[in-house]
Scaffold this motif. Sequence first.
Motif, short mmCIF file in Angstrom:
data_model
loop_
_atom_site.label_atom_id
_atom_site.label_comp_id
_atom_site.label_asym_id
_atom_site.label_seq_id
_atom_site.Cartn_x
_atom_site.Cartn_y
_atom_site.Cartn_z
N PHE A 155 -4.33 -0.60 -8.31
CA PHE A 155 -3.68 -1.57 -7.44
C PHE A 155 -3.68 -1.10 -5.98
CE2 PHE A 155 -1.81 -2.65 -11.58
CZ PHE A 155 -2.03 -4.02 -11.59
N ALA A 156 -3.54 0.20 -5.77
CA ALA A 156 -3.56 0.74 -4.41
C ALA A 156 -4.93 0.52 -3.77
CB ALA A 156 -3.21 2.22 -4.42
N LEU A 157 -5.99 0.75 -4.52
CA LEU A 157 -7.34 0.53 -3.99
C LEU A 157 -7.58 -0.94 -3.67
CD1 LEU A 157 -9.42 2.93 -6.27
CD2 LEU A 157 -8.85 3.24 -3.86
N ARG A 158 -7.05 -1.82 -4.50
CA ARG A 158 -7.18 -3.25 -4.20
C ARG A 158 -6.46 -3.61 -2.90
NH1 ARG A 158 -6.36 -6.30 -10.08
NH2 ARG A 158 -8.28 -5.50 -11.05
N SER A 159 -5.29 -3.01 -2.68
CA SER A 159 -4.56 -3.27 -1.44
C SER A 159 -5.33 -2.76 -0.24
CB SER A 159 -3.18 -2.61 -1.50
OG SER A 159 -2.40 -3.15 -2.55
N VAL A 160 -5.95 -1.57 -0.37
CA VAL A 160 -6.76 -1.03 0.72
C VAL A 160 -7.94 -1.94 1.00
CG1 VAL A 160 -8.22 0.90 1.40
CG2 VAL A 160 -6.03 1.34 0.30
N SER A 161 -8.60 -2.42 -0.05
CA SER A 161 -9.76 -3.31 0.13
C SER A 161 -9.35 -4.60 0.83
CB SER A 161 -10.40 -3.61 -1.22
OG SER A 161 -10.83 -2.43 -1.85
N SER A 162 -8.22 -5.17 0.43
CA SER A 162 -7.77 -6.41 1.08
C SER A 162 -7.42 -6.17 2.53
CB SER A 162 -6.57 -6.98 0.33
OG SER A 162 -5.47 -6.08 0.37
N LEU A 163 -6.81 -5.01 2.84
CA LEU A 163 -6.52 -4.69 4.24
C LEU A 163 -7.79 -4.56 5.05
CD1 LEU A 163 -3.58 -2.12 4.08
CD2 LEU A 163 -3.55 -4.38 5.14
N LEU A 192 0.83 -1.21 0.00
CA LEU A 192 0.00 0.00 0.00
C LEU A 192 0.86 1.25 0.00
CD1 LEU A 192 -2.75 1.40 0.24
CD2 LEU A 192 -2.59 1.12 2.71
N ALA A 193 1.89 1.30 0.85
CA ALA A 193 2.76 2.47 0.90
C ALA A 193 3.48 2.68 -0.42
CB ALA A 193 3.77 2.30 2.04
N ALA A 194 3.95 1.60 -1.03
CA ALA A 194 4.66 1.72 -2.31
C ALA A 194 3.72 2.23 -3.41
CB ALA A 194 5.26 0.38 -2.71
N LEU A 195 2.51 1.73 -3.45
CA LEU A 195 1.57 2.14 -4.50
C LEU A 195 1.13 3.59 -4.32
CD1 LEU A 195 -0.55 -1.13 -4.73
CD2 LEU A 195 1.00 -0.24 -6.46
N LEU A 196 0.80 3.97 -3.08
CA LEU A 196 0.39 5.36 -2.85
C LEU A 196 1.55 6.32 -3.11
CD1 LEU A 196 -1.79 5.01 0.38
CD2 LEU A 196 -2.57 5.37 -1.96
#
Length: 322
Positions: free
Chosen positions: A308-316, A245-249
């Motif tokens: 991809f960042a939104l997908r990471s947030v959703s998974s978190l 998430l940090a890398a994508l944002l």
Amino acid sequence: MSTPSIIGQRHAPPAVSGSAASRAPRRQRGAWARRAPLLPALVFMIVVTQLPFVGTLVISFMRWNALDPSDKGFTGFDNYKEEFTDPQLRSALTTTVVLTVTVVLVSLVLGLGLALLMDRKFPGRGAVRTLLITPFLVVPVASALLWKHALYNATYGFINGSLTWIWSVFGSDNAPQPDWLSTSPKLAVEASLIWQWTPFMMLILLAGLQSRPTDVVEAARVDGAGNWDIFRYLTFPHLRRYLELAALLGTVYVVQNFDAVFTLTSGGLGTANLPYAVYSTFYEAHDYGQASAEGVIVVILSIIVATFALRSVSSLLREETH
């Protein structure tokens, strides 16, 4: 003789009561009543963001240069073809990739180290956290000006002043006084961005560390696991989502960075990235069609990374709820 009637009764649809039928429209009206206050904000967002982008998309397919107003018309994908054939634009794309990857990776490593330190208890931890977060709160233009004049200046900058003091300690007056913005322009831009984005990475990773189950860590320590084993087998796997998430944002923001490049080097010496190329094409070359095509490419790249960042947030969020 009674079998058909029984079958007909068995397959007959259940009767819907009048109260149940009346509740459905009321629920729909209640849902619209809750959504109605959001409609002005939605309309405002569409007008401010989507309509200008549609206009930019249309102009990107046009041949439109303010220096030659008579030669204007539809050009198809010629502007986009030129993006990938012009050496300067390809150089801007390469610089954007190198700058983004370097800043994000180094900021992640430094942010992880600082997050691990800030996760420990020590006197004054709150004050230290506040000081470490401060660079991220500085306005990007002010941050670039700070690095340009207070640190990189060859005459009175802090870096060259420190070199002079260190050489004087050893009895020498021949301290090197390089012009950092001329000798190492890309490194100068990357250092300023790393200084600004490391606190952002630290905040996300620190949140991930504080969500780590403490009972598992304590059980591992009781079983004789060392700090490296805990980090390798417990902490790092837990932080994987937060690192992504940090890398994508960080990538979304650094790809669009304009302030540091414009303020420190004015896009010279091979530091021009795609946002600066858009500025240069629009305000210096006055080629509105080409600048619009470049802007659309930047937006598409940002949307891909943001997805991809939104997908990471959703998974978190799913992991937190479960």
